[in-house]
Structures are given as C-alpha cells and as structure tokens.
Design an enzyme around this catalytic site. Sequence first.
Site, PDB file in Angstrom:
ATOM      1  N   ASP A  84      -6.708  29.397 -19.430  1.00 59.27           N
ATOM      2  CA  ASP A  84      -6.806  30.804 -19.476  1.00 59.27           C
ATOM      3  C   ASP A  84      -5.822  31.336 -20.691  1.00 59.27           C
ATOM      4  O   ASP A  84      -6.130  32.622 -20.743  1.00 59.27           O
ATOM      5  CB  ASP A  84      -6.226  31.240 -18.030  1.00 59.27           C
ATOM      6  CG  ASP A  84      -4.934  30.898 -17.558  1.00 59.27           C
ATOM      7  OD1 ASP A  84      -3.837  31.179 -18.096  1.00 59.27           O
ATOM      8  OD2 ASP A  84      -4.646  30.039 -16.842  1.00 59.27           O
ATOM      9  N   ASP A 159       0.452  22.898 -17.569  1.00 58.68           N
ATOM     10  CA  ASP A 159      -0.090  23.964 -16.589  1.00 58.68           C
ATOM     11  C   ASP A 159      -1.286  23.206 -15.884  1.00 58.68           C
ATOM     12  O   ASP A 159      -2.516  23.695 -16.747  1.00 58.68           O
ATOM     13  CB  ASP A 159      -0.260  25.216 -17.615  1.00 58.68           C
ATOM     14  CG  ASP A 159      -0.890  26.326 -16.905  1.00 58.68           C
ATOM     15  OD1 ASP A 159      -1.256  26.309 -15.673  1.00 58.68           O
ATOM     16  OD2 ASP A 159      -1.192  27.317 -17.471  1.00 58.68           O
ATOM     17  N   PRO A 166      -7.905  14.886  -8.892  1.00 54.81           N
ATOM     18  CA  PRO A 166      -7.985  14.314 -10.301  1.00 54.81           C
ATOM     19  C   PRO A 166      -6.707  14.708 -10.862  1.00 54.81           C
ATOM     20  O   PRO A 166      -6.351  13.960 -11.827  1.00 54.81           O
ATOM     21  CB  PRO A 166      -9.106  15.122 -10.708  1.00 54.81           C
ATOM     22  CG  PRO A 166      -9.914  15.600  -9.758  1.00 54.81           C
ATOM     23  CD  PRO A 166      -8.866  15.777  -8.732  1.00 54.81           C
TER      24      PRO A 166
END
Length: 282
Positions: A84, A159, A166
């Site tokens: 992001d 992050d 997973p």
Amino acid sequence: MEFIEWYPKGYGVGFKVVSKITEVESEYQKIELYETEGFGKLLVIDGTVQLVEHGERSYHEPLVHPVMLAHPNPKKVLVIGGGDGGTLREVLEHKTVEKAVMVEIDEKVVEISMKYLKIDGGLLERALKGEEPRAELIIGDGVEYMKSHKDHFDVIIVDSTDPVGPAKLLFSEEFYRNAYEALGEKGLYITQAGSVYLFTDELLDAYKNMKKVFDRVYYFSFPVIGYASPWSFLVGVKGDVDFTKIDLDRAKDLNLQYYDPERHETLFQMPKYVRELLEGKA
C-alpha cells in the site's frame, strides 16, 4: 452493507460499508477495497483488514519510527511487503535514509493502491519509474532478495499479513536467520506479530524463533485502528543497538499522529499474563 473480519472465538471487527470499489483475485490472494461510512477506504486481503484510510498511520507509525529512531544512523532500509506504500512513505520521512528498497511480491496490491488508495502520495509510482532518488520498488520475492544482500541493511521492516497461513514463512527461524545475515554490524529488524489477545500462540512462536537468531529481542504493543487491538510487534537486534532508547532530536523532524517518541517507554506495556508467557514465567 457491512464488512466484518472474524477472529478466533467469534470476535469480529466490523465497518459499515458504502460501496465495494474493486475486487481482484491475484496470483497470491484475494484483494478487496471498500468505501466505508466513517473511515475512508478499507483494504482487505484474503478476508483480513490491512488498513483503513483514516487511521492507517496508527499501524505504519509504530511499525517504522521506533526502530528508525533507535538505530544510530539508518541509511539503508529494506521493506518487505507493504504494497500500500504507507511503510515506505514513513521510512522516507527520515533524512538519514540514503536508500530504501521495498520488495512486494504481489503486483496487484501495488496497482490497486496506486489507482484507488493513494495513501503514498504518488511515491509508489515514482519509485517504480525510477523517479524517486532515495527509493526503489521491486516486484518480487523479498526472501530471495534478502538472501542476496548479506551485511547490507541498517533496518529491515516486514510489513506482511498476519502470522497465519501463507505468511507463516515470514515468522520462521529460517527467515529470521536470513534477515539477521542481511543486516549490517548494527541492525534492527521489526515485524508485526498479530493480535495480543487473539493470536497469542502465534506471537509466542515468532518470539521464540527470533530469540534463537537475534542478539536481543523486544516485544511491544500498540492500539491499531481496524485491528483486534492491542496489536503486537517484535524487534530483533543485531549488534550494539539499544531499542529502549531513541533519538528525540531526530524525532522533532517527524509529523507524527499516533506514536509518541517522548513516551517511547509506553510501547512496552503488555498484559501481565502475555508478558509472563513471553518470558517463560507462566
């Protein structure tokens, strides 16, 4: 409309939703973006909240600034994940940084963030185009990248999604060993480690694995908007760095809303029973 992320034991975090902006199934995961009633855009990956637009700094600030201010001179920084752009944005707030490399495996997360979310202020696009002098954005495997850059970074920030499914690889002893080797003589590593109350076992497992590798390991928690807070973070130290002390002079240059450098010691508050579990006293 509403979106609810359900945690173990029937606990949920929910938002009233105005509309769904987009939904994409990438090679790795399902990515959704919503417009909420009171928190702006909501980014969801595989059913879990990644961030809310109005409040995302309550996650990105404690993830980035404590380790950056504790390191005596963080020049080279590696960000693994963070599609992001919020983590990279906060890293570049530090004037000491000469080069920040972000390695994100899922190109679709970056594309959606650039097109719709835009919390990075155009940083991701500039980094992709090579127009950001201090930043490089690589679409690829952060684990492999780390293996090929030994003794290179001052700070490594992971992050990632939660330490389940997973992403569990990113909380393994092998991964931490690769991170340790990628750090220079004095280095700091940080990762989010899930909900203190609801992912306690995962936090304990990650902490134990880090203790096998790093010279010292610290844990702290922070209230993050949109998460099942308090949220935990783990810091691994290589060499002579004291994470309990930060550079308050450098902190004056930062525009912070949530993390308070002058109250750095409050980070280390942890529920008594969790602290005793972490320290092996329970």
